[in-house]
Design an enzyme around this catalytic site. Structure first.
Site, mmCIF file in Angstrom:
data_model
loop_
_atom_site.group_PDB
_atom_site.id
_atom_site.type_symbol
_atom_site.label_atom_id
_atom_site.label_comp_id
_atom_site.label_asym_id
_atom_site.label_seq_id
_atom_site.Cartn_x
_atom_site.Cartn_y
_atom_site.Cartn_z
ATOM 1 N N ARG A 122 -5.334 -2.177 9.314
ATOM 2 C CA ARG A 122 -5.332 -3.652 9.382
ATOM 3 C C ARG A 122 -5.504 -4.122 10.821
ATOM 4 N NH1 ARG A 122 -3.781 -6.049 4.573
ATOM 5 N NH2 ARG A 122 -2.627 -4.650 3.231
ATOM 6 N N MET B 262 -8.400 3.060 8.895
ATOM 7 C CA MET B 262 -7.600 1.917 8.429
ATOM 8 C C MET B 262 -6.599 1.454 9.494
ATOM 9 S SD MET B 262 -6.737 2.579 4.437
ATOM 10 C CE MET B 262 -7.895 2.117 3.156
ATOM 11 N N GLU C 288 -10.362 -0.457 11.723
ATOM 12 C CA GLU C 288 -10.996 -1.437 10.818
ATOM 13 C C GLU C 288 -10.776 -2.880 11.264
ATOM 14 O OE1 GLU C 288 -9.333 -1.228 6.853
ATOM 15 O OE2 GLU C 288 -7.299 -1.650 7.538
ATOM 16 N N ASP D 92 0.063 2.101 8.384
ATOM 17 C CA ASP D 92 -0.485 1.327 9.503
ATOM 18 C C ASP D 92 0.323 1.421 10.804
ATOM 19 O OD1 ASP D 92 -2.433 0.477 7.751
ATOM 20 O OD2 ASP D 92 -1.439 -1.416 7.277
ATOM 21 N N THR E 31 4.453 2.540 5.449
ATOM 22 C CA THR E 31 3.056 2.075 5.533
ATOM 23 C C THR E 31 2.312 2.992 6.491
ATOM 24 O OG1 THR E 31 1.583 0.373 6.427
ATOM 25 C CG2 THR E 31 3.839 0.303 7.200
ATOM 26 N N ARG F 218 -4.958 7.458 2.632
ATOM 27 C CA ARG F 218 -3.672 7.028 2.070
ATOM 28 C C ARG F 218 -2.992 8.108 1.230
ATOM 29 N NH1 ARG F 218 -3.999 1.010 0.910
ATOM 30 N NH2 ARG F 218 -3.580 1.482 -1.247
ATOM 31 N N GLY G 249 0.841 -1.206 0.000
ATOM 32 C CA GLY G 249 0.000 0.000 0.000
ATOM 33 C C GLY G 249 0.870 1.248 0.000
ATOM 34 N N LYS H 94 -23.201 15.793 26.960
ATOM 35 C CA LYS H 94 -22.296 15.867 25.801
ATOM 36 C C LYS H 94 -23.154 16.002 24.549
ATOM 37 C CE LYS H 94 -17.982 13.659 27.130
ATOM 38 N NZ LYS H 94 -16.820 14.167 26.403
ATOM 39 N N ARG I 10 0.920 -5.190 -4.933
ATOM 40 C CA ARG I 10 1.034 -6.293 -3.973
ATOM 41 C C ARG I 10 1.281 -7.525 -4.842
ATOM 42 N NH1 ARG I 10 -0.632 -4.010 0.739
ATOM 43 N NH2 ARG I 10 -2.365 -2.526 0.679
ATOM 44 N N CYS I 11 2.518 -8.031 -4.834
ATOM 45 C CA CYS I 11 2.926 -9.043 -5.803
ATOM 46 C C CYS I 11 2.922 -10.447 -5.183
ATOM 47 C CB CYS I 11 4.330 -8.680 -6.318
ATOM 48 S SG CYS I 11 4.980 -9.836 -7.514
ATOM 49 N N ASP J 1 2.542 -0.619 11.835
ATOM 50 C CA ASP J 1 2.414 -1.952 12.430
ATOM 51 C C ASP J 1 3.711 -2.747 12.447
ATOM 52 O OD1 ASP J 1 2.539 -2.239 9.702
ATOM 53 O OD2 ASP J 1 0.853 -3.616 9.536
ATOM 54 N N GLY K 152 -9.830 14.199 20.304
ATOM 55 C CA GLY K 152 -10.679 14.244 21.494
ATOM 56 C C GLY K 152 -11.862 13.287 21.423
ATOM 57 N N GLY L 261 5.857 -2.113 3.641
ATOM 58 C CA GLY L 261 5.490 -2.644 4.955
ATOM 59 C C GLY L 261 6.009 -4.056 5.164
ATOM 60 N N ASP L 262 5.386 -4.792 6.056
ATOM 61 C CA ASP L 262 5.988 -6.082 6.443
ATOM 62 C C ASP L 262 5.982 -7.117 5.314
ATOM 63 O OD1 ASP L 262 3.265 -6.546 6.706
ATOM 64 O OD2 ASP L 262 3.535 -7.971 8.357
ATOM 65 N N GLY L 263 4.927 -7.108 4.459
ATOM 66 C CA GLY L 263 4.909 -8.033 3.320
ATOM 67 C C GLY L 263 6.085 -7.739 2.389
HETATM 68 O O1 F6P Z 1 -1.610 -1.419 4.643
HETATM 69 C C1 F6P Z 1 -2.164 -0.211 4.296
HETATM 70 C C2 F6P Z 1 -3.645 -0.328 4.093
HETATM 71 O O2 F6P Z 1 -4.142 0.930 3.689
HETATM 72 C C3 F6P Z 1 -4.443 -0.876 5.269
HETATM 73 O O3 F6P Z 1 -4.661 0.075 6.264
HETATM 74 C C4 F6P Z 1 -5.683 -1.352 4.576
HETATM 75 O O4 F6P Z 1 -6.346 -2.357 5.309
HETATM 76 C C5 F6P Z 1 -5.135 -1.907 3.284
HETATM 77 O O5 F6P Z 1 -3.910 -1.251 3.038
HETATM 78 C C6 F6P Z 1 -5.989 -1.753 2.062
HETATM 79 O O6 F6P Z 1 -5.360 -2.443 1.028
HETATM 80 P P1 F6P Z 1 -5.678 -2.293 -0.512
HETATM 81 O O7 F6P Z 1 -5.027 -1.040 -1.000
HETATM 82 O O8 F6P Z 1 -5.062 -3.483 -1.135
HETATM 83 O O9 F6P Z 1 -7.166 -2.243 -0.645
#
Ligand code: F6P
Length: 321
Positions: A172, A170, A223, A128, A126, A254, A11, A214, A72-73, A130, A186, A102-104
């Site tokens: 993951r 988002m 998500e 995320d 990324t 993004r 991503g 409130k 994403r390959c 993460d 807040g 990212g990690d992938g």
């Molecule tokens: O890893 C980044 C991210 O934006 C996540 O937050 C989200 O779940 C995912 O990619 C969405 O992936 P795609 O772009 O393949 O729909």
């Protein structure tokens, strides 16, 4: 080290372009030829590799997305495809590869290093946040600011109508985007996948918030917990009265111009990545811990367990009361 390549993978994240620019310009300044790879590992397999110069990366520092494009390959999980990629790099005489993702994407970099001895260096890119070994990934700060701006806008209208609003963000399986932007905005409640929650407790809180006056109730939902519409249904079934609205921010999170922080770490990550390649090192990832730029062995970095900041979360809950 005479030739290196750079690619973006997975991503996209704001700041990737700033990192591509910094890798390119810094490496060229050190007498290294730089090659760009299009569409991440897909381009490496398909031989979409081209030489870049300092002007190839002009006017991109402020742009979100990635000029190199990304993918994403799935094929890269297969060693025979990784072999093709390694042979393509060798044909150009490319000795080092900077992987921004990212990690992938890092797993791909790890395999290229372990199986074919290609000196790969990972830059964490990324939204995320993460990756356990680094406090921050490239793009996370910008994304949190985008979410923050959405929370501000939603707060205006929710307050005007005395509404409850569920904002799905988002991340993951990681709740950091929800946690950081929820604190900044807040939010009354923040729901993250790292911590279990009871719908009945949330319902009780919303009812209390209504009773104490409130005029809006913002719930930031990661998500990885569930869909905003599912939660809305549960709240209604649990007896929450009044209007409940949902907003799923989606891909707006993004894009966008990278923040100062993301541009800064893009530059610092890139410089460390190129320096490591110049030293002949590979199979490493760069990051930031306690305000210091660091690098770690890629296998160790990927094996580190993520630790959720429970203390920060618990304090955030108090701030939303
Ligand atoms: O890893 C980044 C991210 O934006 C996540 O937050 C989200 O779940 C995912 O990619 C969405 O992936 P795609 O772009 O393949 O729909």
């Amino acid at each position: 080290m005479r030739k290196i390549a750079v690619l973006t993978s997975g991503g996209d994240a704001p700041g990737m372009n700033a990192a591509v620019r910094a890798v390119t310009r810094y490496a060229i300044s050190q007498g290294i030829e730089v090659y760009g790879v299009e569409r991440g590992y897909t381009g490496l397999i398909n031989n979409n590799i081209f030489q870049m110069n300092k002007r190839s990366v002009s006017d991109i520092i402020q742009r979100g997305g990635t000029i190199l494009k990304t993918s994403r390959c799935e094929e890269f999980n297969d060693k025979s495809y990784r072999q093709i990629a390694a042979e393509n790099l060798e044909a150009y005489g490319i000795e080092g590869l900077v992987v921004i993702g990212g990690d992938g994407s890092f797993r791909g970099a790890k395999d290229l290093y372990n199986d074919f001895g290609i000196n790969t260096i990972g830059i964490p890119g990324t939204i995320d946040n993460d990756l356990a070994y680094t406090d921050f990934t490239l793009g996370f700060d910008t994304t949190c600011n985008t979410v923050l701006s959405a929370i501000n806008n939603l707060r205006d209208t929710m307050t005007s109508h005395d509404r409850v609003c569920i904002i799905e963000v988002m991340g993951r399986k990681c709740g950091d985007i929800a946690l950081f932007s929820g604190i900044g905005g807040g939010a009354e409640s923040i729901l993250v996948p790292e911590l279990p929650f009871q719908v009945k407790d949330l319902i009780k809180k919303i009812k209390t918030n209504q009773r104490i006056g409130k005029t809006s109730d913002i719930i930031v939902l990661a998500e990885g917990v569930c869909k905003a519409e599912e939660l809305k249904q549960q709240l209604k079934e649990g007896g929450v009265t009044g209007s409940i609205k949902t907003t799923t921010l989606g891909y707006i999170q993004r894009g966008g111009t990278p923040s100062m922080f993301d541009r800064l770490i893009a530059a610092e990550f890139a410089i460390r990545a190129v320096d490591l390649l110049i030293e002949g090192k590979g199979g490493r990832v760069v990051g930031i811990r306690n305000n210091q730029i660091i690098d770690d062995e890629i296998n160790e970095a990927l094996a580190m367990p993520r630790v959720f900041n429970k203390k920060l979360y618990d304090s955030a809950v108090l701030l939303g009361l």
